[in-house]
Write an enzyme that holds these catalytic residues in place. Sequence first.
Site, PDB file in Angstrom:
ATOM      1  N   GLY A  10       0.844  -1.206   0.000  1.00 42.64           N
ATOM      2  CA  GLY A  10       0.000   0.000   0.000  1.00 42.64           C
ATOM      3  C   GLY A  10       0.871   1.244   0.000  1.00 42.64           C
ATOM      4  N   PHE A  11       0.203   2.374   0.079  1.00 45.59           N
ATOM      5  CA  PHE A  11       0.903   3.657   0.000  1.00 45.59           C
ATOM      6  C   PHE A  11       1.894   3.833   1.155  1.00 45.59           C
ATOM      7  CE2 PHE A  11       0.165   8.075   1.702  1.00 45.59           C
ATOM      8  CZ  PHE A  11       1.219   8.651   1.024  1.00 45.59           C
ATOM      9  N   ILE A  12       1.420   3.750   2.380  1.00 42.89           N
ATOM     10  CA  ILE A  12       2.331   3.955   3.525  1.00 42.89           C
ATOM     11  C   ILE A  12       3.291   2.769   3.633  1.00 42.89           C
ATOM     12  CG2 ILE A  12       2.515   4.312   6.021  1.00 42.89           C
ATOM     13  CD1 ILE A  12      -0.283   5.582   5.978  1.00 42.89           C
ATOM     14  N   ASN A  32      -2.708  -8.345   0.069  1.00 45.85           N
ATOM     15  CA  ASN A  32      -3.625  -9.029  -0.866  1.00 45.85           C
ATOM     16  C   ASN A  32      -3.958  -8.147  -2.072  1.00 45.85           C
ATOM     17  OD1 ASN A  32      -5.374  -7.151   0.145  1.00 45.85           O
ATOM     18  ND2 ASN A  32      -6.923  -8.602   0.851  1.00 45.85           N
ATOM     19  N   GLY A  36      -3.634  -2.059  -2.275  1.00 47.94           N
ATOM     20  CA  GLY A  36      -2.203  -1.922  -2.590  1.00 47.94           C
ATOM     21  C   GLY A  36      -1.985  -2.251  -4.058  1.00 47.94           C
ATOM     22  N   LEU A  76      -0.461  -2.776   8.851  1.00 50.11           N
ATOM     23  CA  LEU A  76      -1.043  -1.660   8.092  1.00 50.11           C
ATOM     24  C   LEU A  76      -2.193  -2.127   7.208  1.00 50.11           C
ATOM     25  CD1 LEU A  76       2.187   0.192   6.802  1.00 50.11           C
ATOM     26  CD2 LEU A  76       1.056   0.426   8.992  1.00 50.11           C
ATOM     27  N   THR A  95     -12.630  -6.750   7.530  1.00 49.91           N
ATOM     28  CA  THR A  95     -11.185  -6.667   7.287  1.00 49.91           C
ATOM     29  C   THR A  95     -10.477  -6.050   8.484  1.00 49.91           C
ATOM     30  OG1 THR A  95     -11.636  -6.298   4.963  1.00 49.91           O
ATOM     31  CG2 THR A  95      -9.430  -5.736   5.708  1.00 49.91           C
ATOM     32  N   ALA A 117      -1.704   0.247  13.055  1.00 45.74           N
ATOM     33  CA  ALA A 117      -1.975   1.524  12.384  1.00 45.74           C
ATOM     34  C   ALA A 117      -3.429   1.894  12.635  1.00 45.74           C
ATOM     35  CB  ALA A 117      -1.725   1.386  10.893  1.00 45.74           C
ATOM     36  N   TYR A 149     -15.868   2.775  10.138  1.00 50.59           N
ATOM     37  CA  TYR A 149     -14.410   2.762  10.017  1.00 50.59           C
ATOM     38  C   TYR A 149     -13.776   3.154  11.350  1.00 50.59           C
ATOM     39  CZ  TYR A 149      -9.743   4.023   8.379  1.00 50.59           C
ATOM     40  OH  TYR A 149      -8.379   4.120   8.220  1.00 50.59           O
TER      41      TYR A 149
END
Length: 320
Positions: A10-12, A32, A36, A76, A95, A117, A149
């Site tokens: 992923g990004f981070i 997965n 990402g 993360l 998730t 995170a 969330y």
Amino acid sequence: MRALITGGAGFIGSHLSEALLDEGHGVLILDNLSTGAMSNIAHLKGRAEFEYFIDTVENEPLLAELIDRSDVVFHLAAAVGVKLIVEQPVHTIETNVHGTEVVLKHANKKKKLVVIASTSEVYGKSVDVPFREDSDLVMGPTPKHRWAYACSKAIDEFLALAYWKERKLPVIIVRFFNTVGPRQSGQYGMVIPNFVRQALAGEPITVFGDGRQSRSFTHVTDVVGALLKLVAEPAAIGQVINIGSTQEVTIGRLAERIRELTDSASPIRFIPYDEAYESGFEDMPRRVPDLTKVHAMIGYEPQHTLDDILVQVIDYFRRK
Ligand code: UDP
């Protein structure tokens, strides 16, 4: 040290992988590719001490093996992006809650340090800025999916703290405040990549609501630097820690600044929240971290201004 990064593509995660490798550590990625992308880690392939596994944390035998091979786990992997969360609430809750459950369960077997995170989203619609780690969390009602969330991440925090208290599993919980920078995709609704793409394409810049809501954007490099220091800091264990920037900007002003920096002629279009997300959508009016704790712990100070961030993201999109 060797680190397992769930959500490492992923990004981070991809920026964290790079920083760990640059410091001479080993990196195992489990991702997965739900949000990402292989393109985020393509440049890391072939580096010594780097391995990646395209699978989910729900593959528990694999997860357990990777945790065994690691000294620290950065968890993360999560459903991220308000757009995704509103559109797929089942996926988000399952998730975020189940993923953290299995990571903590397996890390606990050999007491491996876990970094969870979390997010500034947990402060909810509180207007009591700046938010301190011990501030109250102010959630909206359950029929408004956005809050799923925040609640799923709050449960992750509770569970991690419970593992620390009851089973002495070392955990560190970090609350990220709008982490941004090169490689972040606009696909899941994040504002800066969307505005930059729109400005460069000469399309209308879509400000949701009246644009007076504010955020404090943090450069991903600042976040990654803080993570590396926190895992080496014994005082961080068992703690909840904000990582962010205190440079607050309204979304309306952000749109104007991106238009200026790109020399774009794009109009700014205001779109009601109901249209942008779903009927009755609630947004956070302001979001600013109190950074006293992380500063005292590791001397953290964000090194990038909003303009630094915007210039880099614009450059990234131009090259793309
Ligand atoms: N936003 C916007 N236009 C967009 C995407 C987002 O005005 O195209 C707004 C969004 O409503 C929120 C802010 O920008 O007020 C930050 O949104 P983002 O999804 O990046 O992060 P959030 O802070 O909501 O998690």
